[in-house]
Design a protein around this motif. Sequence first.
Motif, PDB file in Angstrom:
ATOM      1  N   VAL A 119      22.757  63.715 -19.015  1.00  0.00           N
ATOM      2  CA  VAL A 119      21.485  63.275 -18.443  1.00  0.00           C
ATOM      3  C   VAL A 119      20.853  64.500 -17.788  1.00  0.00           C
ATOM      4  O   VAL A 119      21.373  65.016 -16.793  1.00  0.00           O
ATOM      5  CB  VAL A 119      21.686  62.139 -17.414  1.00  0.00           C
ATOM      6  N   TRP A 120      19.774  64.967 -18.380  1.00  0.00           N
ATOM      7  CA  TRP A 120      19.119  66.199 -17.915  1.00  0.00           C
ATOM      8  C   TRP A 120      17.898  65.803 -17.085  1.00  0.00           C
ATOM      9  O   TRP A 120      16.870  65.400 -17.619  1.00  0.00           O
ATOM     10  CB  TRP A 120      18.715  67.046 -19.107  1.00  0.00           C
ATOM     11  N   TYR A 121      18.042  65.911 -15.779  1.00  0.00           N
ATOM     12  CA  TYR A 121      16.953  65.526 -14.867  1.00  0.00           C
ATOM     13  C   TYR A 121      16.065  66.743 -14.595  1.00  0.00           C
ATOM     14  O   TYR A 121      16.555  67.821 -14.251  1.00  0.00           O
ATOM     15  CB  TYR A 121      17.519  64.989 -13.555  1.00  0.00           C
ATOM     16  N   VAL A 122      14.751  66.551 -14.760  1.00  0.00           N
ATOM     17  CA  VAL A 122      13.768  67.618 -14.527  1.00  0.00           C
ATOM     18  C   VAL A 122      12.989  67.294 -13.252  1.00  0.00           C
ATOM     19  O   VAL A 122      12.187  66.351 -13.237  1.00  0.00           O
ATOM     20  CB  VAL A 122      12.797  67.754 -15.716  1.00  0.00           C
ATOM     21  N   PRO A 123      13.215  68.016 -12.150  1.00  0.00           N
ATOM     22  CA  PRO A 123      12.482  67.734 -10.904  1.00  0.00           C
ATOM     23  C   PRO A 123      11.001  68.067 -11.043  1.00  0.00           C
ATOM     24  O   PRO A 123      10.609  68.971 -11.794  1.00  0.00           O
ATOM     25  CB  PRO A 123      13.158  68.664  -9.875  1.00  0.00           C
ATOM     26  N   SER A 124      10.182  67.335 -10.330  1.00  0.00           N
ATOM     27  CA  SER A 124       8.748  67.592 -10.325  1.00  0.00           C
ATOM     28  C   SER A 124       8.152  66.996  -9.059  1.00  0.00           C
ATOM     29  O   SER A 124       8.755  66.132  -8.412  1.00  0.00           O
ATOM     30  CB  SER A 124       8.064  66.997 -11.562  1.00  0.00           C
ATOM     31  N   LEU A 125       6.964  67.444  -8.722  1.00  0.00           N
ATOM     32  CA  LEU A 125       6.286  66.918  -7.540  1.00  0.00           C
ATOM     33  C   LEU A 125       5.884  65.458  -7.729  1.00  0.00           C
ATOM     34  O   LEU A 125       5.710  64.731  -6.746  1.00  0.00           O
ATOM     35  CB  LEU A 125       5.058  67.771  -7.230  1.00  0.00           C
ATOM     36  N   LEU A 126       5.713  65.037  -8.982  1.00  0.00           N
ATOM     37  CA  LEU A 126       5.351  63.643  -9.234  1.00  0.00           C
ATOM     38  C   LEU A 126       6.489  62.695  -8.899  1.00  0.00           C
ATOM     39  O   LEU A 126       6.263  61.498  -8.691  1.00  0.00           O
ATOM     40  CB  LEU A 126       4.939  63.476 -10.703  1.00  0.00           C
ATOM     41  N   PRO A 172      16.552  70.790  -7.238  1.00  0.00           N
ATOM     42  CA  PRO A 172      15.631  69.653  -7.001  1.00  0.00           C
ATOM     43  C   PRO A 172      14.782  69.883  -5.754  1.00  0.00           C
ATOM     44  O   PRO A 172      14.934  69.211  -4.738  1.00  0.00           O
ATOM     45  CB  PRO A 172      16.592  68.474  -6.839  1.00  0.00           C
ATOM     46  N   TYR A 173      13.871  70.827  -5.852  1.00  0.00           N
ATOM     47  CA  TYR A 173      13.045  71.236  -4.706  1.00  0.00           C
ATOM     48  C   TYR A 173      12.166  70.103  -4.195  1.00  0.00           C
ATOM     49  O   TYR A 173      11.768  70.094  -3.030  1.00  0.00           O
ATOM     50  CB  TYR A 173      12.172  72.420  -5.112  1.00  0.00           C
ATOM     51  N   SER A 174      11.849  69.155  -5.057  1.00  0.00           N
ATOM     52  CA  SER A 174      10.910  68.097  -4.675  1.00  0.00           C
ATOM     53  C   SER A 174      11.593  66.903  -4.015  1.00  0.00           C
ATOM     54  O   SER A 174      10.913  65.948  -3.639  1.00  0.00           O
ATOM     55  CB  SER A 174      10.134  67.615  -5.902  1.00  0.00           C
ATOM     56  N   LEU A 175      12.901  66.942  -3.876  1.00  0.00           N
ATOM     57  CA  LEU A 175      13.632  65.814  -3.313  1.00  0.00           C
ATOM     58  C   LEU A 175      14.153  66.155  -1.923  1.00  0.00           C
ATOM     59  O   LEU A 175      14.501  67.304  -1.637  1.00  0.00           O
ATOM     60  CB  LEU A 175      14.805  65.427  -4.215  1.00  0.00           C
ATOM     61  N   SER A 176      14.237  65.144  -1.083  1.00  0.00           N
ATOM     62  CA  SER A 176      14.834  65.309   0.236  1.00  0.00           C
ATOM     63  C   SER A 176      16.347  65.373   0.116  1.00  0.00           C
ATOM     64  O   SER A 176      16.922  65.093  -0.948  1.00  0.00           O
ATOM     65  CB  SER A 176      14.419  64.157   1.139  1.00  0.00           C
ATOM     66  N   ASP A 177      17.021  65.737   1.187  1.00  0.00           N
ATOM     67  CA  ASP A 177      18.486  65.800   1.168  1.00  0.00           C
ATOM     68  C   ASP A 177      19.092  64.435   0.837  1.00  0.00           C
ATOM     69  O   ASP A 177      20.073  64.341   0.076  1.00  0.00           O
ATOM     70  CB  ASP A 177      19.001  66.277   2.527  1.00  0.00           C
TER      71      ASP A 177
END
Length: 398
Positions: free
Chosen positions: A233-240, A104-109
């Motif tokens: 539940v398959w979460y797809v990280p994105s910049l949005l 999850p590169y787009s999320l903070s810790d």
Amino acid sequence: MTDTATRPDGSSTAAAAPRRARRWIGWILVVLLVIGAASVVLLVSQSASVPFRGGGDPDGTGEHGTLALAEILRDQGIEVDVVRSRTQAVSEIRDDTTLVMTDPYSLSDEAVAALIEPANRTVFLSASSRILDLLDLGEGTTASTSAAVTASCDLPELAEIGTIHPGRLFVPADGVTGCFPDADGNAALLVDDSGGARTVLIDGSRLFGNGYLAEDGNAALGLALLGQTGHVVWYVPSLLDSDLEAQTDPSLGDLTPDWVTPAIVMLILAGAAAAVWRGRRFGPLVAETLPVTVRASETMHGRARLTARAADAEHAGAALRDGTVRRLARRLGLHERAGAAEVADAAADRLRVPRTAVQALLTGPLPASDDALIDDARRLADLEASVDAAVHAERGAS
């Protein structure tokens, strides 16, 4: 009789027609260019509106997409929900849910911790050093292996997997189980059961992609990791869906004082005003009869001034000799392209003087100084005067 009409300015309608045609052709080309540019922009905007399905995306049909793995899970009766919002992901997590995601590169810790906190089982299909440190799973290593490895750990769901060819390897932290190890103990799969929940991490980019799922035990491993519960539940990280605030470098305007921009604007306006005030105003074209005749004396004086300014005695001497040779050739009845040696021989015969003296004057070394140039000019003038006198004497005697 032609039907060509004459305009008041002297131009004819026949001559104006091609100009009008060229003007219309130019406007048509401009319109076509505008239409082409608009079409390109429209195509780009339409292509940009299509969401990109990259690596690890359960809806991706490319080589690195994971649609095939998601369909295998569905064929086994497992409910698979693909979500692209962390808020929706948290709301759909149940007691029998496996939360799956890539790094999850787009999320903070803080957002990552809040996302995985309600899940009893979380599987990361790729990871960065940040995730390894955040979850205290271990650390990455540069070691890689092309040899097939087996699970070699006590997890029952991995007992029948067989061999795989792992990608990235990790060094497990204390209390973390490492599976599919290499000869040095580096593991391809990390499993942490601390805190009452299970966290699994593996580099699945070359294991679970559509183009690699049929190799070795990749499909069985994917089913073993994601198929232990009835709901995924398959979460797809994105910049949005990022909670990180973008930080941009300060611009030049931010670094300059406030008065700089108004000063630049005033300078531009002053320059434009000066251009309008002092700029050249182009009026109508003035017809001029061509060719323009330039007197020979003006050319001669101009070349003389240039030669004198350059202090080039040799060039000036060569010009004087060339003029003398051409004039003597006409007076002696020779061809206008006669060479200096030929003219020198004819002049010597006419004056009855040694040829070497005349040849030295017309073909010898050029003067290297102003004094030598003056001496050559005087001797050339004397030679022309002598030939003129001899020619006139012969004509008078005949």
